[in-house]
Scaffold this motif. Structure first.
Motif, PDB file in Angstrom:
ATOM      1  N   GLN A   1      43.201  41.254  84.182  1.00  0.00           N
ATOM      2  CA  GLN A   1      43.315  40.011  84.972  1.00  0.00           C
ATOM      3  C   GLN A   1      41.468  39.452  84.947  1.00  0.00           C
ATOM      4  O   GLN A   1      41.699  37.953  84.278  1.00  0.00           O
ATOM      5  N   HIS A   2      40.875  40.467  85.269  1.00  0.00           N
ATOM      6  CA  HIS A   2      39.238  40.342  85.425  1.00  0.00           C
ATOM      7  C   HIS A   2      38.654  39.494  83.770  1.00  0.00           C
ATOM      8  O   HIS A   2      38.491  38.508  83.627  1.00  0.00           O
ATOM      9  N   VAL A   3      39.833  40.200  82.134  1.00  0.00           N
ATOM     10  CA  VAL A   3      39.694  39.703  81.025  1.00  0.00           C
ATOM     11  C   VAL A   3      39.520  38.109  81.415  1.00  0.00           C
ATOM     12  O   VAL A   3      38.755  37.328  80.620  1.00  0.00           O
ATOM     13  N   ILE A   4      40.851  38.262  81.188  1.00  0.00           N
ATOM     14  CA  ILE A   4      41.384  36.594  81.389  1.00  0.00           C
ATOM     15  C   ILE A   4      41.488  36.255  82.093  1.00  0.00           C
ATOM     16  O   ILE A   4      40.689  34.372  81.661  1.00  0.00           O
ATOM     17  N   ASP A   5      40.383  36.576  83.272  1.00  0.00           N
ATOM     18  CA  ASP A   5      39.415  34.587  84.079  1.00  0.00           C
ATOM     19  C   ASP A   5      38.099  34.631  82.920  1.00  0.00           C
ATOM     20  O   ASP A   5      38.251  33.440  83.462  1.00  0.00           O
ATOM     21  N   PHE A   6      37.601  35.839  82.830  1.00  0.00           N
ATOM     22  CA  PHE A   6      36.989  35.435  82.069  1.00  0.00           C
ATOM     23  C   PHE A   6      36.518  34.577  80.539  1.00  0.00           C
ATOM     24  O   PHE A   6      35.424  34.172  80.818  1.00  0.00           O
ATOM     25  N   VAL A   7      37.799  34.618  80.548  1.00  0.00           N
ATOM     26  CA  VAL A   7      37.893  34.235  78.739  1.00  0.00           C
ATOM     27  C   VAL A   7      38.357  32.667  79.025  1.00  0.00           C
ATOM     28  O   VAL A   7      37.562  31.619  78.892  1.00  0.00           O
ATOM     29  N   ILE A   8      38.763  32.859  79.855  1.00  0.00           N
ATOM     30  CA  ILE A   8      39.231  31.577  80.498  1.00  0.00           C
ATOM     31  C   ILE A   8      37.767  30.610  81.439  1.00  0.00           C
ATOM     32  O   ILE A   8      37.621  28.918  81.083  1.00  0.00           O
ATOM     33  N   GLU A   9      37.130  31.342  82.260  1.00  0.00           N
ATOM     34  CA  GLU A   9      35.867  30.628  82.657  1.00  0.00           C
ATOM     35  C   GLU A   9      34.970  30.205  81.556  1.00  0.00           C
ATOM     36  O   GLU A   9      33.975  29.205  81.184  1.00  0.00           O
ATOM     37  N   LEU A  10      35.140  30.712  79.803  1.00  0.00           N
ATOM     38  CA  LEU A  10      33.952  31.001  78.700  1.00  0.00           C
ATOM     39  C   LEU A  10      34.836  29.790  78.649  1.00  0.00           C
ATOM     40  O   LEU A  10      33.454  28.628  78.074  1.00  0.00           O
ATOM     41  N   ARG A  11      36.229  29.142  78.321  1.00  0.00           N
ATOM     42  CA  ARG A  11      36.093  28.391  77.553  1.00  0.00           C
ATOM     43  C   ARG A  11      36.421  26.820  78.460  1.00  0.00           C
ATOM     44  O   ARG A  11      35.793  26.148  77.385  1.00  0.00           O
ATOM     45  N   ILE A  12      36.024  27.479  79.567  1.00  0.00           N
ATOM     46  CA  ILE A  12      35.786  25.982  80.434  1.00  0.00           C
ATOM     47  C   ILE A  12      34.873  25.409  80.562  1.00  0.00           C
ATOM     48  O   ILE A  12      34.700  24.161  79.891  1.00  0.00           O
ATOM     49  N   LYS A  13      33.803  26.451  80.589  1.00  0.00           N
ATOM     50  CA  LYS A  13      32.297  26.270  80.705  1.00  0.00           C
ATOM     51  C   LYS A  13      31.817  25.981  78.839  1.00  0.00           C
ATOM     52  O   LYS A  13      30.976  24.498  79.057  1.00  0.00           O
TER      53      LYS A  13
ATOM     54  N   ASN B   1      33.647  23.796  77.736  1.00  0.00           N
ATOM     55  CA  ASN B   1      34.847  22.431  77.041  1.00  0.00           C
ATOM     56  C   ASN B   1      35.946  22.538  75.597  1.00  0.00           C
ATOM     57  O   ASN B   1      36.121  21.900  75.147  1.00  0.00           O
ATOM     58  N   LEU B   2      36.060  24.087  75.474  1.00  0.00           N
ATOM     59  CA  LEU B   2      37.315  24.661  74.345  1.00  0.00           C
ATOM     60  C   LEU B   2      38.642  24.226  74.889  1.00  0.00           C
ATOM     61  O   LEU B   2      39.183  24.242  76.482  1.00  0.00           O
ATOM     62  N   LYS B   3      39.517  24.553  74.307  1.00  0.00           N
ATOM     63  CA  LYS B   3      41.376  24.187  74.015  1.00  0.00           C
ATOM     64  C   LYS B   3      41.427  25.253  74.293  1.00  0.00           C
ATOM     65  O   LYS B   3      40.767  26.138  73.260  1.00  0.00           O
ATOM     66  N   GLN B   4      42.735  25.419  74.611  1.00  0.00           N
ATOM     67  CA  GLN B   4      43.327  26.925  73.800  1.00  0.00           C
ATOM     68  C   GLN B   4      43.632  27.106  72.665  1.00  0.00           C
ATOM     69  O   GLN B   4      43.363  28.536  72.071  1.00  0.00           O
ATOM     70  N   ASP B   5      43.388  25.706  71.582  1.00  0.00           N
ATOM     71  CA  ASP B   5      43.306  26.301  70.252  1.00  0.00           C
ATOM     72  C   ASP B   5      42.852  26.301  69.724  1.00  0.00           C
ATOM     73  O   ASP B   5      42.260  27.522  68.695  1.00  0.00           O
ATOM     74  N   ASP B   6      41.159  26.441  70.191  1.00  0.00           N
ATOM     75  CA  ASP B   6      40.403  26.801  69.839  1.00  0.00           C
ATOM     76  C   ASP B   6      39.648  28.394  69.800  1.00  0.00           C
ATOM     77  O   ASP B   6      39.300  28.970  68.767  1.00  0.00           O
ATOM     78  N   ILE B   7      40.250  28.833  71.071  1.00  0.00           N
ATOM     79  CA  ILE B   7      40.773  30.447  71.687  1.00  0.00           C
ATOM     80  C   ILE B   7      41.614  30.828  70.385  1.00  0.00           C
ATOM     81  O   ILE B   7      40.791  31.646  69.579  1.00  0.00           O
ATOM     82  N   ALA B   8      42.205  30.357  70.098  1.00  0.00           N
ATOM     83  CA  ALA B   8      43.615  30.990  69.689  1.00  0.00           C
ATOM     84  C   ALA B   8      42.324  31.263  67.974  1.00  0.00           C
ATOM     85  O   ALA B   8      42.914  32.011  66.937  1.00  0.00           O
ATOM     86  N   THR B   9      41.884  30.312  67.830  1.00  0.00           N
ATOM     87  CA  THR B   9      41.309  30.099  66.180  1.00  0.00           C
ATOM     88  C   THR B   9      40.509  30.972  66.007  1.00  0.00           C
ATOM     89  O   THR B   9      40.107  32.016  65.170  1.00  0.00           O
TER      90      THR B   9
END
Length: 103
Positions: A32-44, A46-54
């Protein structure tokens, strides 16, 4: 579960499947910590889930499943390595400072 069908009339595997689907998927605190960290990075950033997937070489649906509480796919070490490289971080930055208990 549908109250019209008595549980005793369902095949055992179907009953188990329905029960598993109704339960919230449990993951460990470190996952959960890793998931939350990636979500925070994504938001910080301004990325979308598509961007993380890429970045990690998957489909958006995988990232959606990682972030969902109902279908918890998990990031693996290769994903973390690719994300760390993309954001100029160390893979250890994705981990908590201390060991954590399971959720």
């Amino acid at each position: 579960m549908n109250n019209d069908i008595p549980v005793c009339h369902l095949p055992k595997f179907l009953y188990i499947l329905l029960w598993l689907m109704s339960e919230r998927i449990k993951i460990s605190a470190i996952e959960q910590h890793v998931i939350d960290f990636v979500i925070e990075l994504r938001i910080k950033h301004n990325l979308k889930q598509d961007d993380i997937a890429t970045i990690i070489g998957t489909k958006r649906s995988f990232v959606t499943n990682v972030e969902s509480t109902k279908n918890r796919a998990k990031y693996n070490l290769n994903h973390i390595d690719k994300l760390a490289d993309h954001f100029g971080l160390s893979p250890k930055d994705f981990l908590p400072a201390k060991a954590q208990n399971h959720l």
